[in-house]
Scaffold this active site. Structure first.
Site: not given
Lengths: 261, 261
Positions: A6-7, A69, A148, A180, A182
């Site tokens: 993932d990023s 991702c 984040e 996404c 996240h």
């Protein structure tokens, strides 16, 4: 082993889902934290990062690749499928499959990064299954930084989620794809703001189920995977904040190795 | 020419300030948008990016370098001063000089990215000038994404700014350093939330004045600079969103060249 990238930290929701389903397989994870985020960058740049990430995972012995991702899955899957000759999973297809099964009214909402939403990939894949579907997409670029920062339960986060979801609520969607990796960390606030009748599709769970199913049916590949339950984590940059969020996601103490790729 | 770089779009506030003060000099700007943001990454990674950016600007003919990024200025200045033999300006020193002149009570607030605040560089530099100063620092990591989204006047932005500034308000600071080149774009909301009696120190204006002063006193270097008023803009990644914010900052139509470095 199973190679996942993932990023940054978002893909760890996929690792968590895979560990919950099939904990016996060895996993090597790479978080490209030196280049994070991908969702605000151009397709060309994300394709370049994706190719480098896969090469790194191959060098670590990966026999199956998971693009954990949505941004990379959206803009780079076609190119990497041409370039690499091993099974590569992306997070879009399993989420779409589950969404079209779940929806009664075929009235879909999709949320994701700007790059994912601009790619139009969810719309194309849903329409390929259900040509009469109505689909409403919203880019939610501030949700990644909020996650984040660990602002999962803050009032400001709830307000921003509400603002992003308002056009989807107005259009009375019945199924919402969390496009996404996240976003599963914001599931509670998303469900509260979109309304409890809307079904949330969590791509991290969808992909774990997809891989389990694949390995059950592809025994030759399954037998190449080591099964000692070992998890190796690599990142391209380490910060304290990253460690904090990683711990929150995996719910365990973890150590990373930093590599420059 | 004058070479200026930033992690992305924030450094354009410095370009704007330099264009306002000394529009005659040629400028080459590099925005490292493929790696943006710097403020959430480790010092080691930011040092590596900074060295590459300076090498690129040198290849374009820069005779003077401006690090128009507080994060890079905070963590990489010492290393790059050792490595490169030309005048290098960073954004910390001029802001500190102006802040210690402006403050009546030596009660300072500093806001910046997590990397800038962790470095402690503003505290060290202020205490070197004024050993009795009281200094209160707050990392404001969400302000960069909010600016990059163009959410300059949104209610949620005002609430987040208020939350970040609350501890500085409680401590009754009289001078607030905007320790990130994105923050001048939020000047109005920051002034409103911290109170009108607090003096804001805008590092973009401070550095433009510092460079003007330097060139007046260093005629040998000044004479190496081309004076056709040309502005060349390079970025490592181009997105529509980036173009939008760049236009908002420079208040003019601009074109970029994308380079991979």
């Amino acid at each position: 082993m199973i190679g996942i990238f993932d990023s940054g930290v978002g893909g760890l929701t996929v690792v968590k889902a895979i560990l919950d389903k099939i904990p016996e397989y060895d996993i090597v994870y790479f978080g490209d934290t030196a280049h994070t985020p991908y969702g605000t960058k151009s397709a060309e740049t994300v394709v370049g990062y994706t190719i480098n990430n896969i090469k790194f995972l191959l060098s670590q012995g990966a026999k199956v690749i998971v693009i954990a991702c949505n941004t990379a899955s959206s803009v780079a899957t076609t190119q990497v499928l041409e370039q690499f000759a091993l099974p590569i999973f992306e997070v879009i297809t399993p989420a779409v499959t589950q969404a079209v099964e779940a929806s009664a009214n075929l009235n879909f909402g999709i949320i994701g990064t700007r790059a994912t939403i601009s790619s139009g990939i969810y719309e194309r894949k849903i329409l390929a299954h259900r040509p009469t579907a109505r689909i409403h997409s919203v880019a939610c670029p501030l949700l990644v930084p909020l996650v984040e920062e660990g602002w999962l339960k803050k009032r400001e986060t709830a307000m921003i989620v509400k603002k992003y979801l308002q056009p989807l609520k107005t259009r009375q969607i019945d199924t919402l794809i969390l496009g996404c990796t996240h976003y599963p960390l914001l599931k509670n606030v998303i469900q509260a703001k979109i309304g409890k009748r809307v079904e949330l599709i969590d791509s991290s769970i969808c992909i774990a189920e997809g891989i389990q199913h694949f390995l059950e049916n592809q025994r030759d590949i399954e037998q190449q995977l080591r099964q000692t339950g070992r998890l190796s984590l690599f990142v391209s940059d380490v910060t304290d904040q990253f460690k904090k969020i990683a711990q929150l996601t995996l719910k365990t103490n973890i150590s990373f190795e930093c590599v420059k790729i």
